[in-house]
Write a protein that holds these residues in place. Sequence first.
Motif, PDB file in Angstrom:
ATOM      1  N   PRO A 147      35.209  28.843  40.524  1.00  9.96           N
ATOM      2  CA  PRO A 147      34.980  28.034  39.313  1.00  9.96           C
ATOM      3  C   PRO A 147      33.671  27.241  39.382  1.00  9.96           C
ATOM      4  O   PRO A 147      32.939  27.140  38.393  1.00  9.96           O
ATOM      5  N   LEU A 148      33.366  26.711  40.580  1.00  7.58           N
ATOM      6  CA  LEU A 148      32.096  25.992  40.763  1.00  7.58           C
ATOM      7  C   LEU A 148      30.910  26.918  40.534  1.00  7.58           C
ATOM      8  O   LEU A 148      29.908  26.543  39.919  1.00  7.58           O
ATOM      9  N   GLY A 149      31.055  28.135  41.059  1.00 10.00           N
ATOM     10  CA  GLY A 149      29.978  29.118  40.906  1.00 10.00           C
ATOM     11  C   GLY A 149      29.757  29.453  39.444  1.00 10.00           C
ATOM     12  O   GLY A 149      28.610  29.606  38.995  1.00 10.00           O
TER      13      GLY A 149
ATOM     14  N   GLY B   5      35.226  39.983  42.542  1.00  4.85           N
ATOM     15  CA  GLY B   5      35.988  39.126  41.646  1.00  4.85           C
ATOM     16  C   GLY B   5      35.096  38.137  40.914  1.00  4.85           C
ATOM     17  O   GLY B   5      35.300  37.837  39.734  1.00  4.85           O
ATOM     18  N   PHE B   6      34.108  37.640  41.619  1.00  2.97           N
ATOM     19  CA  PHE B   6      33.146  36.700  41.034  1.00  2.97           C
ATOM     20  C   PHE B   6      32.350  37.408  39.925  1.00  2.97           C
ATOM     21  O   PHE B   6      32.135  36.861  38.834  1.00  2.97           O
TER      22      PHE B   6
ATOM     23  N   LEU C 132      40.334  35.322  46.034  1.00  7.43           N
ATOM     24  CA  LEU C 132      41.485  35.523  45.160  1.00  7.43           C
ATOM     25  C   LEU C 132      41.069  36.279  43.899  1.00  7.43           C
ATOM     26  O   LEU C 132      41.783  37.157  43.413  1.00  7.43           O
ATOM     27  N   ALA C 133      39.885  35.940  43.368  1.00  5.60           N
ATOM     28  CA  ALA C 133      39.423  36.620  42.150  1.00  5.60           C
ATOM     29  C   ALA C 133      39.344  38.128  42.379  1.00  5.60           C
ATOM     30  O   ALA C 133      39.741  38.924  41.518  1.00  5.60           O
ATOM     31  N   THR C 134      38.860  38.518  43.549  1.00  8.35           N
ATOM     32  CA  THR C 134      38.774  39.951  43.863  1.00  8.35           C
ATOM     33  C   THR C 134      40.168  40.555  43.993  1.00  8.35           C
ATOM     34  O   THR C 134      40.449  41.633  43.458  1.00  8.35           O
ATOM     35  N   VAL C 135      41.052  39.850  44.689  1.00 12.46           N
ATOM     36  CA  VAL C 135      42.402  40.370  44.885  1.00 12.46           C
ATOM     37  C   VAL C 135      43.114  40.543  43.544  1.00 12.46           C
ATOM     38  O   VAL C 135      43.779  41.559  43.305  1.00 12.46           O
ATOM     39  N   LEU C 136      42.939  39.573  42.648  1.00  8.52           N
ATOM     40  CA  LEU C 136      43.612  39.678  41.348  1.00  8.52           C
ATOM     41  C   LEU C 136      43.075  40.859  40.539  1.00  8.52           C
ATOM     42  O   LEU C 136      43.823  41.552  39.853  1.00  8.52           O
TER      43      LEU C 136
END
Lengths: 328, 301
Positions: A84-86, A107-108, B122-126
Amino acid sequence: MQEKSKRQYQKPELLAPAGSLKMLKAAFIAGADAAYIGPKGWSRRRQDFELSDQDIQMAVDFAHGKKKLLRAAFNCFPMSREIPLGLSKIESLMKFGVDGFIITDPGFIYEARKRFPQAEIHLSVGVSAMNIEEVMFYQSLGVDVITAPCELALDELTCLKENSPCKITVLIHANRDFTYLGRCTLSSYFKYSRQDLGNKIKFWGSPNRGGLCYRLCKAHWQMCEGHLQGLGNEAFFLFEEIPEYIRLGIDCLKIQGREYSVELVREIVSFYREFIDACIKNEISGCKDAFQERLCRLTDKRDRERLDATSALLTECLGKEEAAFTHV
Amino acid sequence: MFELNTSIFTLDELISTDISAYDAVYLGDPFCAGYPENLIYNRKDLEKAVKILRENKKRAYVSSNAVPRNDDLSKVKEALAISSEVGVDAVEAHNLGVLRMIKESFPKLNIHMGYLANIYTLATVLKLKEEGVRRFIANYELSLDELGELKDECGLEVELLLHGKMILGISEDCLSKKWVPEPSAPGNCRDLCRNGPSLSSQGMTLHNFGRLTLSGRDVCMIEHLPSLLEKGFSCFKLETFGEDREYAAAVAKIYREALSAAKDADYNPQKYIRLLEKYSTDGFCNGYYFSTSGQEYVSKG
């Protein structure tokens, strides 16, 4: 035939490192079309070579004043709770006018694409996307431009160019490690520590996690029956490949080296600016030797800087003087 | 309930390993496509291997090429087709391109993401969960606290390395061939990587295994089993490739017994440590589980 040989190709963008405002200005004056910086805490380099928000704003203004582009590298794997900070960071840099974002974590990338549909997202070389299926996966996450791993041969780049909608960046000055980039934890196996920078954690010893790599691969290694001068980590300047990349329509040629001296970066950029322009105009046949000699001198300078940097890193890591092996 | 698993690369290795203490086996060598016995690419052997596992009531997973290049993709697809036809419990993907291929062409296969997928967030895992992934191994650099949070928030199975050597890097070329110019048994490259040289520098030892660089020390989490179980981890990997078969069998037996005892208030890991020491040549470490450098060992003692 005459006409064909005089054909002009599309000019690739020349992308330069900017470890400081001074380096940024030098790179643009030397002819770079675009430069990349690391926002403090978010890139694969020490903070000395990253820029504060204030400096990033000045960098954007300078770049845009010269009709050049500025990109920001978020090329480490952040902690889950830092994403979220990123995203907020990207948002503020977009307001400054930063033109593109180089990101590593899948994910980012996906989150950034969802939140900023108009942002230009570059896939960092740190993921080592090795094949067309992998490139298509990253494209589905929202990547516009991929940075090709140094290992890819011309036919592999051709395949990516022909079969993916992504633009392609190729590293023309970087180094090749003995492992695939992003797939090595040798440095953190030896030494690893975390430092809280306020709202961002740096993990020293882990290049993946945004701390520095201690380059232990460049130390002396004893093998059961012999001695290795380092496990392999060689810097390269591409030369013969440049005309081929231009013919192939590679979109961007990237120079790494935010930690180099401003003078060295200026010289590297200036060399490639002239060489690329000569290739585009098909004017290298008469002056290839001169270019090559110039590149040899640049290689010597770079190796001296790199050797000093590696020795300093090993000394910092080991707590004692350690001569590093650097091959030309 | 927990799962103990390991990786076995060939049918011969499977036959010569006492797998009684394991619940599941990852079949095939994801790091090298250069020998025909590799279960990933050998339909006949894979069928036999899966049959053996089924007869022994073990789950059968099949791995896939960890870093395929364009030229390897057709072979990867063929291998996935074999796994799909043989009917395995899951395939392991280390590469996001392979994940994409599985999803597009073999959507019924269960997918586990392997170590080299470089999973950190977590973002990647989701996102991977959205793609149909059931289980993953995160990059070893994550701490147990981070892994616990990840597990609780994503709802997928998180596999942990409990014991064995860590992969520290994978190279483009076979380093065993590069570094050992005159192998003792020319022609047999399986022997070459199994006997890959040890490297040492700065008091640290590494092992070379083909394209892989492995930690000299064995990760050993035997002292920490109670807290792992308490945190709700239940998928455990023992990394035994490149080790002799007695190591693969014995370490699993020790861990199975220890895992059963770990819930008791008087759990005493010391006797297990002594047993495990017999099988370690360079000592133990805890990887990055406790936010230390990978080579350190954090004793509870």
